[in-house]
Design a protein around this motif. Structure first.
Motif, short mmCIF file in Angstrom:
data_model
loop_
_atom_site.label_atom_id
_atom_site.label_comp_id
_atom_site.label_asym_id
_atom_site.label_seq_id
_atom_site.Cartn_x
_atom_site.Cartn_y
_atom_site.Cartn_z
N MET A 34 0.84 -1.19 0.00
CA MET A 34 0.00 0.00 0.00
C MET A 34 0.87 1.24 0.00
O MET A 34 1.98 1.26 0.56
N MET A 35 0.35 2.30 -0.64
CA MET A 35 1.09 3.56 -0.74
C MET A 35 0.17 4.71 -0.33
O MET A 35 -1.02 4.69 -0.62
N GLY A 36 0.77 5.70 0.34
CA GLY A 36 -0.01 6.84 0.80
C GLY A 36 -0.72 6.59 2.11
O GLY A 36 -1.79 7.13 2.38
N GLU A 43 -6.27 9.21 -5.88
CA GLU A 43 -6.99 10.48 -5.93
C GLU A 43 -6.74 11.28 -4.66
O GLU A 43 -7.04 12.46 -4.60
N GLY A 44 -6.26 10.62 -3.66
CA GLY A 44 -5.98 11.29 -2.40
C GLY A 44 -4.78 10.65 -1.74
O GLY A 44 -4.28 9.63 -2.19
N ALA A 45 -4.28 11.25 -0.69
CA ALA A 45 -3.15 10.70 0.03
C ALA A 45 -3.29 11.06 1.50
O ALA A 45 -3.68 12.17 1.84
N LEU A 46 -2.99 10.12 2.38
CA LEU A 46 -3.13 10.34 3.81
C LEU A 46 -1.79 10.60 4.48
O LEU A 46 -1.75 10.97 5.64
N GLY A 47 -0.69 10.37 3.76
CA GLY A 47 0.63 10.54 4.34
C GLY A 47 1.25 11.89 3.99
O GLY A 47 0.57 12.83 3.59
N VAL A 77 3.31 12.55 1.55
CA VAL A 77 3.46 12.75 0.11
C VAL A 77 2.11 13.09 -0.50
O VAL A 77 1.11 12.40 -0.27
N GLY A 78 2.07 14.17 -1.28
CA GLY A 78 0.82 14.62 -1.88
C GLY A 78 0.36 13.74 -3.02
O GLY A 78 1.11 12.90 -3.52
#
Length: 500
Positions: free
Chosen positions: A358-360, A420-424, A426-427
């Motif tokens: 998983m990423m973000g 479409e979004g990121a929680l970390g 990194v944008g």
């Protein structure tokens, strides 16, 4: 509530996502509705006539649906839907009610379990079945038949509006189906040949007839991104019941290849060994793939050898992140050293290994993202999927990061492969670039090509086809999807799926 006829005509639909990336439309027999139909027929013999339509195989336009419904005239229409398929459900509901206003529409599956009674805000939905569906759905059919032993407000897991319009939201039941007593899925209601040769959960598909297996329910781990449909209690079919079903599928349908969908097939190591031994004892020729069903760090060489002995050729390892810190945030708590070791053992046993990463993720730094990519690239994994994190409604992840679910006041149309979004830290734009780089660095590696070529699991031309598909995805599909998403936000349109 109106009553259905004594011989109820029931249509069960497995939905598809309305917008998708073609190459990654996984299609496999709809096990959930097959179990629903089998259970209801077992408990209500001679009372119902079931029809199953899998939209992923037989897509229809709104006009085709209207004509089909008016011809079939079902009394009850059940949708089995994933959360990512809600856009298609929203599209179909007014079409169905317009065609058959008297039919009762029921929503089940992960969408119903995550969104719950909130789905009743849509006026075209009559009932929501949360959690495991066999018992409440069959109880609902009895109630609609006028059976006074099944009052709607006492059917556990059912949500509906009463005659005054108030929402009744019954809590889920602690009384769950005995897995050993479940009838075999109603495969007579579909054509298994429809699923041969299509992209499926197992990336190394073959041209052989296959069937899914779901031998246990529930998982004692509490990852914050996961739905809780089956509760945290692990329940499993006995080894004999599992092998009985395998033998039934071989004798009745000529199926020798099985795709296992358990959350955690290997939690009980002795059960794994017993299943393997019983298959060998009965002399059954079998092939197994595990695109989902194992926890990789609790495997060991003995269990992997038992899995290989029963014919396992593919296994997915859900690593998610190579950061111990983020593992704790997710409450996944994978032993990274142990899972890497088990990947190597599986690869040495000629089991085609595939990683899920998983990423973000929440609080994830750029350094931790690169660490995850490197973990995959330096392992003996033959293949890998890198998924942008998806905070599905109803999960703890979504509750903690509620703002991520909505964009400009509307629910995001999440996609497993396009950020479409990121929680970390990194944008979204940088995450999209790193997402493409992860696939490139993993697959375009001479050592990876050698591992795949020497795996001996799938025809090399199939693996080449898969690689070319990934190239198309990185170079074309992602760009098209991004442009389509931006256009949708500007012009407020959606693309209608093509008919099959």
């Amino acid at each position: 509530m109106g009553r259905v006829s004594c011989m109820a005509n029931i249509l069960l639909i497995k939905n598809r996502k309305r917008e998708y990336t073609d190459h990654f439309l996984a299609v496999s027999p709809p096990l959930g509705v097959l179990y629903l139909a089998a259970y209801a027929r077992d408990k209500r013999p001679g009372k119902d006539v079931f029809t199953i339509v899998d939209e992923r195989v037989y897509a229809k336009t709104s006009r085709e649906w209207e004509a089909y419904l008016k011809d079939l005239r079902p009394d009850v229409i059940g949708f089995s839907s994933m959360s990512i398929e809600q856009d298609q459900v929203d599209y179909l509901l007014p079409v169905f009610k317009r065609a058959l206003p008297q039919a009762k529409i029921v929503i089940g599956g992960p969408l119903a379990s995550s969104s719950g009674a909130g789905l009743l805000d849509e006026a075209n939905i009559d009932f929501v079945v949360k959690g495991e569906g066999e018992i409440p759905f069959t109880g609902l059919l009895e109630a609609l038949d006028g059976n006074e032993d099944y009052p709607l407000d006492r059917i556990a897991g059912l949500a509906f509006r009463d005659d005054s319009g108030s929402i009744i939201d019954n809590p889920p039941s602690k009384n769950r189906a005995d897995l050993d007593a479940l009838p075999y899925p109603a495969y007579d209601l579909i054509n298994l040949q429809d699923y041969v040769g299509r992209d499926r959960m197992t990336p190394v598909r073959t041209s052989q007839l296959y069937a899914p297996l779901f031998t246990s329910r529930g998982c004692p781990y509490h990852c914050i991104y996961c739905h809780d449909i089956f509760s945290g209690k692990f329940r499993a079919m006995s080894a004999m019941r599992v092998v009985d079903e395998i033998e039934h599928m071989i004798n009745a349908y000529g199926v020798h290849e099985f795709e296992v969908y358990d959350d955690i097939f290997n939690l009980d190591k002795q059960r794994v060994k017993d299943i393997s031994a019983e298959i060998k004892k009965r002399g059954l020729e079998t092939c197994f793939t595990f695109p989902n069903g194992v926890r990789g760090d609790i495997l060991d060489r003995e269990t992997l050898e038992a899995l290989k002995d029963m014919g396992t050729v593919h296994m997915a390892f859900a690593i998610e992140t190579a950061s111990p810190r983020i593992q704790k945030v997710l409450r996944k708590n994978i032993n990274l050293k142990k899972i890497r070791e088990n990947i190597s053992i599986a690869a040495d046993l000629k089991i085609f290994t595939w990683g899920f990463l998983m990423m973000g993720l929440p609080q994830e730094s750029r350094r931790e993202l690169w660490k995850t990519i490197w973990f995959a690239a330096s392992s003996k994994l033959h293949g890998a999927y890198f998924f942008p994190v998806v905070p599905f409604e109803g999960t703890e992840l979504a509750q903690k990061y509620e703002e991520a679910i909505e964009s400009d006041g509307e629910k995001r149309l999440w996609d497993y492969f396009s950020p479409e979004g990121a929680l970390g830290a990194v944008g979204p734009r940088e995450l999209a670039i790193m997402h493409s780089l992860a696939f490139f660095l993993f697959f375009f590696n001479p050592w990876r090509v050698y591992l795949i070529y020497t795996s001996g699991v799938a025809p090399f031309r199939r693996l080449v086809s898969l690689a070319l598909g990934l190239v198309r995805y990185i170079a074309v599909d992602k760009v098209f999807y991004t442009l389509k998403t931006k256009a949708r936000k500007v012009f407020k349109f959606r693309i209608t799926p093509r008919t099959a």
